[in-house]
Design an enzyme around this catalytic site. Sequence first.
Site, PDB file in Angstrom:
ATOM      1  N   HIS A 279      87.495 -10.058  26.475  1.00  9.43           N
ATOM      2  CA  HIS A 279      87.393 -11.289  27.277  1.00  9.43           C
ATOM      3  C   HIS A 279      87.850 -12.512  26.467  1.00  9.43           C
ATOM      4  CE1 HIS A 279      85.505  -9.011  30.410  1.00  9.43           C
ATOM      5  NE2 HIS A 279      84.432  -8.750  29.688  1.00  9.43           N
ATOM      6  N   ASP A 330      87.867  -2.973  33.109  1.00  7.74           N
ATOM      7  CA  ASP A 330      86.479  -3.375  32.888  1.00  7.74           C
ATOM      8  C   ASP A 330      85.529  -2.882  33.981  1.00  7.74           C
ATOM      9  OD1 ASP A 330      84.171  -4.621  32.055  1.00  7.74           O
ATOM     10  OD2 ASP A 330      84.922  -6.651  32.146  1.00  7.74           O
TER      11      ASP A 330
HETATM   12 ZN   LIG Z   1      82.871  -5.040  29.632  1.00  8.97          ZN
END
Ligand SMILES: [Zn+2]
Length: 456
Positions: A279, A330
């Site tokens: 991220h 994800d």
């Molecule tokens: Zn994750």
Amino acid sequence: MPLTRWLAEYAWLPDRAEPTRDVLIEATDGRLTAVTPLTVDGPPTAGVEVLGDAVRLPGLTVPGLANAHSHAFHRALRGRTHDGRGDFWSWRSLMYAIATRLDPDTYLALARAVYAEMALAGITCVGEFHYLHHGPGGTPYDDPNAMSAALVEAAAHAGVRLTLLDTAYLTGGVDGAPLTGPQRRFGDGDALRWAARVDAFRPADEHVRLGAAIHSVRAVPAEQLATVAGWADRNGLPLHVHLSEQPAENDACRAVHGCTPTRLLADHGVLGPHTTAVHATHPTAADVALLGDSRTRVCVCPTTERDLADGVGPVRRMADAGSPLSLGSDSHAVVDLFEEARALEMDERLRTRRRGHFTPVELLTAATVGGHAALGWGDAGRLAVGQRADLVTVRLDSARTAGVPPVGAFFAATAADVTSVVVDGRPVVDGGRHLTVDVPTELRDSIAAVTAKEDS
Ligand SMILES: [Zn+2]
């Protein structure tokens, strides 16, 4: 394995700004042995006509796509979290509800279907950021790595390679709060006991490699970060960590440690070229420099970050600072690395109100060699001699891709345009169908098994 030959209408070769026409690709024992362009300006050479035994790959063939960040069980949440408002933290409560229902058998079924969905999308290698280790209440299974073993088996059934990123998840917050409720299934007590459990898991299968993960600065106390990082370093394995996905994580870290999560990781020896920060949506300018100077990799997960209202990270700046990029689906709100790749460019456009931040080759690199490198497969992600024979073919005659020049495929194609997938020289998807898994049926059934009460 005997010699196999494919003739790609177009193939994207390393160091080429755009795909090359009529490429003969040969492999033995799962490795590429020759990659030969047959056409040099003009019509195909006569050689094309005599390649009777070569498997034709109409469309564009690219190297295998690597999905560098996955939580397989989150796939069960797709389409279930859009009622009303809510934020990352309310989404997390729903995710925990699914986690409480999983055991090694139901997780095997679900992960097998999810990894097969990935194969259909052209993903030949997945990094599973795995923290659902133990039984209800945190009681270990008879085999304390039973959940890991289920994931390894699931990837084998689906025909994809796996890097199992065994995740240390020890506390419920930056302040060191103990794990509660469903989180207790994630915990090993401390980093040394985490390492002892992982040391006992050594799958011999060809398709799997191990890696380590620090869930986040919320879940591993500062004084134990170096234990996890040291274990990965000693074993020469990749290390992944969720980083600054939410401003709240930054705020909590500043309140407890007086610094940003990135600074904390740097001070405890976590950053470096074998580390991937997942991220990195809310880094400071100093954080971007710390990541780049240490050559820490950054895995961006745009469709999840948009689904969870996380924000858009300074991805171009991080790449320019020295962080190689990779991509992950994800939470699997979407499983489509073409969409993830073009989101790098599109999100940057929204942020800056300018176009032209990433070249098509940079998008391809993030989706292929960048992801494989982050997952510890330095021998995959390029159509070059000696590399693993991973071939992903995208049709250029669908309603989405017809009329699109091959170089523009990453701006037009979707996962549904993948027609053929070869992993380590073995066909896994042909004609847009998975050869061994009925993907929609298995997804439906395995998700029903863990959500039945949720929906009633
Ligand atoms: Zn994750």
